[in-house]
Scaffold this motif. Structure first.
Motif, short mmCIF file in Angstrom:
data_model
loop_
_atom_site.label_atom_id
_atom_site.label_comp_id
_atom_site.label_asym_id
_atom_site.label_seq_id
_atom_site.Cartn_x
_atom_site.Cartn_y
_atom_site.Cartn_z
N PHE A 162 0.84 -1.20 0.00
CA PHE A 162 0.00 0.00 0.00
C PHE A 162 0.87 1.25 0.00
CE2 PHE A 162 -3.10 -3.06 0.81
CZ PHE A 162 -4.37 -2.51 0.93
N PRO A 163 0.36 2.36 -0.53
CA PRO A 163 1.16 3.60 -0.53
C PRO A 163 1.53 4.01 0.90
CG PRO A 163 -0.77 3.83 -1.94
CD PRO A 163 -0.95 2.56 -1.19
N THR A 164 2.72 4.56 1.05
CA THR A 164 3.13 5.08 2.35
C THR A 164 2.28 6.28 2.71
OG1 THR A 164 5.40 4.37 1.94
CG2 THR A 164 5.07 6.01 3.67
N ASP A 165 1.83 6.33 3.95
CA ASP A 165 0.99 7.46 4.38
C ASP A 165 1.86 8.69 4.59
OD1 ASP A 165 -1.50 6.00 4.57
OD2 ASP A 165 -0.63 4.99 6.30
N PRO A 166 1.44 9.84 4.06
CA PRO A 166 2.26 11.05 4.19
C PRO A 166 2.27 11.55 5.63
CG PRO A 166 0.12 11.58 3.23
CD PRO A 166 0.18 10.09 3.33
N SER A 167 3.37 12.20 5.99
CA SER A 167 3.50 12.76 7.33
C SER A 167 3.14 14.24 7.29
CB SER A 167 4.93 12.58 7.85
OG SER A 167 5.09 13.17 9.11
N ALA A 168 2.40 14.68 8.30
CA ALA A 168 2.08 16.10 8.45
C ALA A 168 2.09 16.40 9.94
CB ALA A 168 0.71 16.43 7.85
N GLY A 169 2.79 17.45 10.32
CA GLY A 169 2.93 17.74 11.73
C GLY A 169 3.80 16.72 12.45
N GLY A 170 4.54 15.92 11.68
CA GLY A 170 5.44 14.93 12.26
C GLY A 170 4.88 13.54 12.36
N PHE A 171 3.58 13.35 12.00
CA PHE A 171 2.96 12.04 12.17
C PHE A 171 2.12 11.67 10.94
CE2 PHE A 171 3.62 13.88 16.36
CZ PHE A 171 4.36 12.87 16.97
N ASP A 172 1.94 10.36 10.76
CA ASP A 172 1.25 9.90 9.56
C ASP A 172 -0.25 9.75 9.74
OD1 ASP A 172 0.95 7.63 11.11
OD2 ASP A 172 2.13 6.31 9.81
N ASN A 173 -0.79 10.14 10.91
CA ASN A 173 -2.22 10.00 11.14
C ASN A 173 -2.96 11.33 11.10
OD1 ASN A 173 -1.27 11.06 13.53
ND2 ASN A 173 -2.48 9.74 14.86
N ASN A 174 -2.37 12.31 10.42
CA ASN A 174 -3.00 13.62 10.28
C ASN A 174 -4.15 13.53 9.28
OD1 ASN A 174 -3.47 16.38 9.17
ND2 ASN A 174 -1.85 16.92 10.61
N ALA A 175 -5.35 13.86 9.73
CA ALA A 175 -6.54 13.66 8.92
C ALA A 175 -6.48 14.39 7.59
CB ALA A 175 -7.78 14.11 9.71
#
Length: 852
Positions: A162-175
């Motif tokens: 699966f595609p790697t989830d992008p990081s935002a704010g330092g974490f990959d669970n940013n909505a």
């Protein structure tokens, strides 16, 4: 052909349906036009006087420093996102103590607090109008998706494709960053079918017959030995390599292309999970044995040189004595146990199944491995790395070179393995019920209803159940019950209600709160206890939330929180991305690389689990290490690959995150240290201060400095920062990085910077200068000085830590409007011995966590 066409058409229909569902589900209300706002009186009484007094001297007019203007162009129009961003930059500079410059008049804490409070209030008002904090449905990350699938179906599905989830704010669970691409929809649709095919079996058939294939390797030439496994032309190559034999044991002394032990070119009869077993043992030579073996090799080399060049006898003897001293004293020959790497080749794809140390006593190791009916192979590689240095690289291939020895007796393959028949993954979904025989349709309704409830993480409505049962009814015409029930379950696994955290605006329902809590601390869906509390409406009560926080953190599944949060906060995913060059740093190997990541995770877990002061993250009198790291750090008496807490001995410069090799390697350049990277990492990761982007054409530090034979990294960087465009940022970054210069690019301690062959330290090489001054005038020397300076700024570190935890927990970046939340989190920690547990508890019971 007809069946294939039908399957392809059904899949296209499913993808199209999912696409429509995602599209409709992701629609958000239109953002209303921004209404004109009056200027807040605080702009004239608080903000503008502050800017005029401390900022506009440098930041006004067309030639404002840094191209940043704080004059009248910086208005109170927070409804303009550009203007709002500029106010945030001012606050960031104040928080980071980057501005005003130390030589100018500094604002008082009261002035700074009043200014920040005003900016925070205006930011919050603007965000409510601009909908910058408007609810966004959060997609599950691929790790959360994988964990949820395993809890729901019992299948460990591989999501690496699966595609790697992008990081935002330092974490990959940013909505806001977790978008959905057409590829996601295609992958979810395909994965749902594959997962159910693995989870469910034809329970009308008897348990599949199990195979047990034992491979008894013999030391032979490559591919010279074939063994017939069954009557289906499974004639497998069983290779013991060009090794030696001692009775039943094949003795592997080093890694080489012709030394591997393997079995290749066979296929299992059924797809499924099989157990791979290896019976093995090991030997570890003592230092005396190392020296004796080296003496023989070195003496033979010397004698040969004497024959060829008798006139050089003096130099040959000196080389012999010097190299023998190396083997007698270098710590690399204080060997640990031999190590083996198990690799599966399935089709053309190699996959590392396990890497592990081998006991010196004979033992059998077992690993579950999934096989398809493709051609496959199993390889066992010698995986103990000895650094290749000038004194030993030429003799490492010698059979009599003393090193840990791997002894292999046999290995075998058994399976397919089921924990029961039907397997638990099957009965987890198709649970026993008298309705299975008496009323198939009613039983299907039971199955789908329970699956829906668990997958959607909330009670379901009748229309949802009815629509899924219609899929079963359609599929049941011409298919078995098991195949037919897959149709509605596939739709459930590909539904946005499973793939997204459905959180309505406002106060979260208890079921949404249960999901937010479990994904925060476990990275997976709520367990029955959380779901039951949500059903009763008691979960939102503060006392219940605190109790459940304690329970979840005490559960082994909390290791997911450690791995996901600590790993992303500290940047552990970067380990190995630009590894230290092996010719310059030969002590850096695969086992070391794996260990340094696990060290940082285990250290964080130690502080969390035992309610230790979070300031131990900065500086501690203990480390959490295994034998491999203990050898590298110079800590004696640590045996085994498991991690444990160990007191830091005198003279060992470890303890705290800044001293860990994981951090020291990712903040280096592979060939040298990088004080800039290290200083930037400290500012961003431990102080939440953004030093800003480099100015245009800043350039790299020079590889060499004319006229200076041994220009250290520090000297070259000092020359680089003389450029006016570089000095401003480097004056804040470099002192922090200089303090870590005693650690080389591989994280090893050093007293001098090496300029010899391949970076070797020579007698006259320059001593490391790890002293510096912070912008506020604080003098620091070395890592101890750095740690003490950071501890003196403990509020800044605790605020940073709270920012990271809250960002991860809420699935969004914080803003200035969250300043009261942060202040409350830090105050709560300080009232509760500064523990991570207290910060997590505060986060979960906060209004921000319980609302959307």
């Amino acid at each position: 052909m007809q069946q294939h066409t039908k399957t392809r058409w059904n899949r296209r229909l499913l993808v199209a349906t999912l696409g429509a569902a995602f599209g409709l589900s992701l629609l958000l209300p239109a953002i209303p036009a921004q209404q004109a706002q009056g200027v807040d009186p605080g702009y004239k009484t608080v903000a503008r006087p502050f800017l005029d007094k401390y900022c506009i001297t440098c930041h006004s007019g067309d030639k404002a420093k840094g191209a940043f203007r704080a004059d009248g162009t910086l208005t109170a129009s927070f409804s303009d996102r550009t203007i709002k961003g500029k106010w945030a930059e001012v606050v960031n500079q104040l928080n980071s103590h980057l501005m005003p410059p130390k030589e100018l008049t500094q604002p008082t804490p009261t002035e700074v607090s009043a200014f920040m409070d005003w900016v925070s209030v205006q930011t919050k008002k603007a965000e409510e109008t601009l909908r910058d904090r408007a609810p966004v449905m959060r997609r599950l990350t691929r790790e959360e998706y994988k964990n949820s699938l395993q809890d729901l179906t019992g299948v460990a599905f591989d999501t690496s494709g699966f595609p790697t989830d992008p990081s935002a704010g330092g974490f990959d669970n940013n909505a806001r960053a977790l978008t959905v691409a057409p590829l996601h929809i295609e992958l979810y649709a395909a994965a749902a079918k594959q997962i159910l095919d693995q989870a469910l079996v034809d329970d009308s058939q008897p348990r599949p017959e199990k195979i047990i294939w034992r491979f008894d390797p013999k030391a032979t030439a490559m591919d010279a030995r074939r063994v017939k496994l069954d009557q289906k032309n499974n004639s497998v190559i069983v290779n013991g390599g060009k090794n030696t034999e001692e009775g039943e044991w094949v003795v592997v002394r080093h890694e080489s292309w012709d030394k591997g032990v393997d079995a290749r070119n066979f296929a299992v009869p059924l797809e499924g999970t099989y157990t791979v077993r290896l019976r093995t043992s090991g030997r570890i030579p003592s230092r005396a044995q190392v020296t004796t073996a080296a003496d023989k090799i070195l003496a033979a080399r010397r004698d040969k040189q004497l024959q060829e060049n008798p006139n050089g006898a003096k130099y040959h003897e000196q080389a012999y004595q010097r190299d023998l001293q190396h083997f007698a004293t270098d710590p690399m020959y204080d060997y640990g146990p031999p190590r083996v790497k198990l690799v599966q080749h399935l089709g053309s794809q190699p996959r590392t199944v396990a890497e592990f140390d081998v006991d010196t006593a004979p033992n059998t190791y077992a690993f579950p491995v999934r096989f398809t009916t493709q051609s496959t192979g199993l390889n066992f590689h010698y995986a103990y790395d000895i650094p290749k240095v000038l004194e030993n690289f030429w003799c490492q291939s010698h059979e009599n070179f003393a090193r840990p020895e791997l002894l292999i007796d046999w290995f075998e393959l058994e399976g397919p393995v089921y924990d029961a028949w039907p397997p638990s993954s099957h009965t987890k979904i198709l649970f026993p019920s008298p309705l299975r025989q008496s009323n198939e349709r009613a039983y299907a309704k039971e199955v789908v209803a329970r699956f829906l409830r668990q997958a959607y993480r909330r009670p379901i409505v009748e229309t949802e159940l009815t629509s899924k049962l219609a899929l079963f009814d359609q599929a049941r015409q011409g298919q078995s019950f098991v195949e037919a029930i897959k149709a509605p379950l596939t739709a459930v696994l590909a539904s946005p209600h499973f793939l997204f955290l459905m959180e309505p605006t406002g106060k979260l329902s208890d079921h949404a709160l249960a999901a937010r809590l479990s994904y925060f601390l476990w990275g997976t869906q709520p367990d029955p206890t959380l779901s039951l509390l949500a059903d009763t409406g008691k979960l939102h009560e503060p006392a219940t939330l605190r109790s459940q926080t304690n329970r979840l953190l005490a559960d082994p599944r909390a290791s997911e929180f450690v791995r996901r949060f600590a790993g992303q906060w500290l940047g552990l995913g970067q380990v190995g991305a630009n590894p230290p060059a092996t010719d310059l740093y030969p002590g850096y190997d695969r086992h070391f690389e794996l260990s340094i990541v696990r060290e940082s995770e285990a250290f964080f877990a130690e502080i969390l689990t035992h309610d230790l002061d979070a300031l131990n993250l900065i500086k501690s009198n203990f480390v959490v290490v295994n034998e491999r790291l203990a050898r590298a750090y110079g800590i004696p008496c640590v045996k085994g690959d498991s991690f444990r807490r160990v007191a830091v001995p005198p003279g060992v410069h470890r303890g705290g995150v800044p001293t860990q090799a994981s951090i020291l390697t990712i903040t280096s350049n592979g060939t040298r240290t990088s004080p800039v990277k290290r200083g930037t990492w400290i500012m961003k990761t431990l102080l939440n201060a953004d030093p800003g982007l480099p100015v245009a054409n800043a350039g790299e530090i020079a590889a060499r400095v004319p006229g200076i034979e041994k220009a250290t990294v520090r000297k070259r960087l000092e020359i680089h920062r003389t450029r006016p465009q570089c000095a401003r940022c480097h004056s804040h970054i470099d002192p922090l990085g200089f303090s870590l210069e005693n650690f080389d690019a591989s994280g090893a301690w050093r007293e001098r910077e090496g300029f010899g062959y391949k970076g070797r330290v020579e007698q006259n090489d320059p001593l490391i200068d790890a002293s510096s001054s912070l912008p506020d005038g604080t003098k620091i020397t070395g890592v101890d000085g750095l740690q003490d300076a950071l501890l003196a700024k403990s509020d800044a570190f605790l605020t940073c830590l709270a920012t990271k935890i809250l960002t991860f927990a809420l699935g969004r970046e914080l803003s200035l409007a969250d300043r009261p939340l942060l202040q409350g989190a830090v105050a709560h920690m300080k009232q509760n011995k500064r523990t991570l547990h207290s910060l997590i508890e505060y986060t979960i019971t906060s209004e921000a966590f319980r609302t959307k």
